[in-house]
Motif scaffolding. Structure first.
Motif, PDB file in Angstrom:
ATOM      1  N   VAL A 107       0.855  -1.181   0.000  1.00 15.43           N
ATOM      2  CA  VAL A 107       0.000   0.000   0.000  1.00 15.43           C
ATOM      3  C   VAL A 107       0.896   1.237   0.000  1.00 15.43           C
ATOM      4  CG1 VAL A 107      -1.857   1.260   1.145  1.00 15.43           C
ATOM      5  CG2 VAL A 107      -1.752  -1.223   1.361  1.00 15.43           C
ATOM      6  N   PHE A 108       0.603   2.201  -0.881  1.00 16.39           N
ATOM      7  CA  PHE A 108       1.320   3.476  -0.899  1.00 16.39           C
ATOM      8  C   PHE A 108       1.008   4.296   0.343  1.00 16.39           C
ATOM      9  CE2 PHE A 108       1.584   2.784  -5.519  1.00 16.39           C
ATOM     10  CZ  PHE A 108       2.875   3.243  -5.784  1.00 16.39           C
ATOM     11  N   ARG A 145       6.566   6.481   0.179  1.00 16.73           N
ATOM     12  CA  ARG A 145       6.907   5.188   0.754  1.00 16.73           C
ATOM     13  C   ARG A 145       5.809   4.174   0.440  1.00 16.73           C
ATOM     14  NH1 ARG A 145       7.434   6.770   6.884  1.00 16.73           N
ATOM     15  NH2 ARG A 145       5.621   8.013   6.219  1.00 16.73           N
ATOM     16  N   VAL A 146       6.154   2.916   0.616  1.00 19.39           N
ATOM     17  CA  VAL A 146       5.194   1.829   0.423  1.00 19.39           C
ATOM     18  C   VAL A 146       5.374   0.851   1.579  1.00 19.39           C
ATOM     19  CG1 VAL A 146       4.405  -0.039  -1.073  1.00 19.39           C
ATOM     20  CG2 VAL A 146       5.342   2.048  -2.087  1.00 19.39           C
ATOM     21  N   LEU A 170       9.329   0.528   2.211  1.00 21.06           N
ATOM     22  CA  LEU A 170      10.136   0.857   1.040  1.00 21.06           C
ATOM     23  C   LEU A 170      10.165   2.363   0.853  1.00 21.06           C
ATOM     24  CD1 LEU A 170      11.555   0.231  -1.738  1.00 21.06           C
ATOM     25  CD2 LEU A 170       9.239   0.183  -2.715  1.00 21.06           C
ATOM     26  N   ASP A 171      11.361   2.931   0.767  1.00 16.64           N
ATOM     27  CA  ASP A 171      11.534   4.332   0.394  1.00 16.64           C
ATOM     28  C   ASP A 171      11.701   4.382  -1.122  1.00 16.64           C
ATOM     29  OD1 ASP A 171      13.314   6.750  -0.338  1.00 16.64           O
ATOM     30  OD2 ASP A 171      12.635   7.226   1.688  1.00 16.64           O
ATOM     31  N   ILE A 172      10.749   4.989  -1.809  1.00 18.74           N
ATOM     32  CA  ILE A 172      10.752   4.931  -3.266  1.00 18.74           C
ATOM     33  C   ILE A 172      11.953   5.670  -3.858  1.00 18.74           C
ATOM     34  CG2 ILE A 172       9.511   5.689  -5.338  1.00 18.74           C
ATOM     35  CD1 ILE A 172       6.931   4.993  -3.955  1.00 18.74           C
ATOM     36  N   ALA A 173      12.352   6.782  -3.277  1.00 21.69           N
ATOM     37  CA  ALA A 173      13.459   7.561  -3.830  1.00 21.69           C
ATOM     38  C   ALA A 173      14.774   6.798  -3.763  1.00 21.69           C
ATOM     39  CB  ALA A 173      13.579   8.899  -3.100  1.00 21.69           C
TER      40      ALA A 173
END
Length: 682
Positions: free
Chosen positions: A145-146, A152-153, A209-212
């Motif tokens: 889930v975003f 982040r996820v 999860l850190d998307i960047a």
């Protein structure tokens, strides 16, 4: 004993352009459905709507007959229906789509390009282009889930399997040889599950999860499984579902927990009652209200009632405290809640007597409004920030498709099966109501051939659903269409034990399998004979999972049936104890055999009185089924073979409780048709 029905799959040439209107029915010579049509249908599932409501993404599953597998791809249709875009086309499956909160990205899960063949999270631009894998977790990703800001996820991922080290003392294998597998060591109370196999120490946990940066770190740990995470509106807290008793294997006491969205944070238990909260099988994620003050979720019944208890919509303060049932007097299952954008109401799915409706209720409680009522099944509902709603919807004459909800009407979006439907003559599906032996009113479905003629007597197939706590409902059922096209009238009753008509109706068979529900399904045939529809000399019965179990009861109780097909059924329940996955359910409903031996023996009557069976019976099962294991079908087959009865056993290699290899799905239906034709004629 829940069962997943074999998937309904269909195929259609899809264009990245507006769908053309189909010719009128009068201009097309429609042909009957055949088994080969299984390869021509596609399955539409998993709708996701963009935050602005401009696009709806979904998964399309086709059969790849050459590879004898299914292929999942992602598609996206604009809200006005003017454009449909295919997003993925690889041979690997891509599914479980979701839009990022800013609408720029579409995420999905796929095993493609992963060394361990585990599902990982991928991102692709909504404007098109190649996707990028953004996780590399050894145990794979099962849910995500975003965060509200999209940076982040939260992920649900399994622990990695232990390295395949050879057992002590084994010689080093040659380079071209597989190492000797390690011994399987069992120390858990529930030690097996269908598909997963034998259960070890591995669990599923939450990761961030850190998307960047693409960095992933664990949030939770320990000997627990985590499920169904969701974010608070401010992005600081995650709610999730878990069992955290001294031995989580021994009960289904799921609770809601809160944890700060950072590594090392300690989860805090939110619900404290001894009932299952947001039980994962219902796939109903707990959801924060828009202001973050409350959480809506599902609350089950007493643990001893297991799956016979209903699930009800509840709301609890996010800071903790007393929970509140939103509609306490509604004796129906309420699933998949979603808050309205203003937080004043809650959208949910309402199961009711052969249908599943889209409904809404004020968050404070009050009158339930059925937005989409009538003979239908709403499978999923998704909503945009401005309140646009899209649903995955099916009826008896329409495979599942994605629709836009406009008031109380539907506007088609996906339209994947329109061309197929325009060229095929479907059977007529209607509802039935009749009295069982003791006067109880039973409801169900009656499927008649497309060329049905009143006054003529037909061979009748009594088809029994699994569960037992589930229901036949207004949805497209490919098997029924094939049977009707082969000249059979199909009756699908919802006997006592079924859901959809309240807890008392479901609990009527508690620790009493094959009795009241056996009367109910046999009375369906009696009713059709009395109406002059059924030929009493050409009756057949079939079912899968609990449907197979009840079919065994039927043929030992009633010798009228000229053919039976029993899929993944059982009868000698003493043999089931410790060999299937239902140890918790046996503990709650029956107690251990050494304490209630008479009950276990009574429920095993179909095996212990197999000499009363005269019906030619075909048994089927998946070789790797840990839900209702193969040994159950083997025992019944052996009993009838010993007695000299007409019987066969078909084993599908490497298949679990629900068959998923297309050629086996086709084979299963064809063997049903051939077995009935052999013993009933047409």
């Amino acid at each position: 004993m829940r069962t997943a029905a074999p998937p309904v799959l269909c195929a259609l040439v899809l264009a990245m352009a507006p769908c053309l209107a189909a010719p009128s029915d009068a201009a097309i010579a429609k042909r009957p459905i055949t088994i080969d049509d299984l390869n021509l249908l596609v399955d539409v599932s998993e709708p996701a709507i963009s935050p602005d409501g401009a696009w709806v993404a979904y998964t399309v599953t086709r059969i790849d007959a050459k590879r004898d597998t299914t292929d999942d791809d992602l598609y996206m249709t604009s809200w006005d229906g003017a454009r449909t875009v295919r997003l993925t086309s690889s041979k690997a499956n891509e599914n479980t789509p979701a839009f990022s909160p800013d609408g720029r990205w579409i995420a999905f899960l796929s095993r493609r390009e992963h060394k361990d063949d585990e599902r990982q999270l991928w991102l692709m631009s909504r404007d098109g282009g190649e996707g990028e894998r953004v996780t590399d977790l050894p145990g794979g990703v099962s849910d995500y889930v975003f965060s509200p800001d999209g940076k982040r996820v939260v992920l649900v991922a399994d622990d990695p399997e232990p390295e395949d080290e050879p057992p002590a003392g084994a010689a080093d294998p040659d380079e071209d040889e597989e190492p000797t597998p390690r011994p399987i060591v069992i120390d858990r109370y529930q030690f097996k599950a269908d598909v997963d196999g034998y259960l070890g120490a591995q669990r599923s946990h939450l990761y961030l999860l850190d998307i960047a940066t693409r960095r992933t770190e664990a949030i939770t740990s320990g000997p627990y499984d985590e499920h169904l995470p969701n974010w608070s509106p401010d992005g600081k807290t995650i709610v999730f579902v878990s069992k955290r008793s001294a031995d989580p294997d021994r009960d289904d006491n799921y609770d809601l927990f809160l944890v700060e969205a950072r590594a090392g944070a300690a989860p805090r238990r939110l619900t404290v009652n001894e009932v299952p909260d947001a039980e994962p099988d219902w796939e109903s994620r707990p959801v924060f209200s828009p202001d973050g003050a409350s959480i809506a979720y599902l609350e089950g019944g007493p643990l001893k009632d297991i799956y016979y208890a209903g699930y009800h919509l509840a709301v609890i303060p996010a800071t903790g405290g007393a929970r509140r049932l939103v509609v306490p007097d509604l004796d129906r299952n309420m699933t998949k809640p979603r808050w309205s954008p203003d937080g004043r109401s809650i959208l949910f799915l309402l199961e009711d007597d052969g249908s599943v409706h889209l409904a809404r209720v004020p968050a404070a409680g009050g009158r339930v409004e059925r937005i989409l009522a009538g003979p239908r099944t709403v499978m999923e509902a998704v909503a945009s920030k401005d309140g646009r709603i899209a649903v995955l919807h099916t009826t008896a004459n329409e495979p599942p498709e994605v629709f836009a909800v406009e008031g109380s009407t539907l506007r088609p979006l996906s339209k994947r099966n329109d061309d197929w439907l325009a060229t095929h003559a479907l059977a007529t599906t209607g509802t039935i109501s009749y009295k069982s032996n003791d006067g109880t009113e039973i409801h169900g479905f009656l499927v008649k051939p497309a060329d049905y003629k009143a006054g003529r007597k037909y061979p009748v197939l009594l088809d029994i659903h699994g569960g037992p706590v589930s229901q036949y409902q207004h949805e497209f059922t490919f098997d029924w269409q094939v049977f009707a096209a082969n000249g059979y009238v199909v009756v699908g009753p919802n006997p006592r034990g079924s859901s959809g008509r309240g807890e008392a109706f479901a609990k009527a068979i508690y620790a009493d399998w094959g009795n009241k529900d056996g009367q109910d399904v046999r009375s369906a045939v009696d009713s059709l004979i009395a109406q002059g529809i059924a030929d009493p000399e050409r009756l057949a019965v079939s079912g899968w999972s609990y449907g197979g179990i009840l079919s065994n009861y039927v043929i030992v109780q009633d010798q009228r049936f000229k053919a039976a097909v029993v899929g993944a059924g059982s009868s000698n329940f003493l043999a089931d104890y410790g060999t299937d996955q239902y140890i918790r359910e046996y503990d709650a409903e029956l107690g251990p055999p050494w304490k209630n031996l008479d009950l276990w023996i009574r429920l095993s009557s179909a095996f212990l009185h197999a000499d009363r069976i005269t019906t030619p019976t075909l048994f089927m099962c998946g070789e790797a089924d840990f839900n209702v294991p193969l040994l159950n079908s083997e025992q019944m087959y052996q009993a009838l073979k010993t007695l000299g009865r007409d019987t066969e056993l078909v084993i599908y290699p490497d298949q679990f409780h629900g068959l998923d290899t297309p050629s086996y799905l086709r084979d299963r239906i064809k063997r049903n048709v051939d077995w009935f034709a052999k013993h009933l004629g047409k």
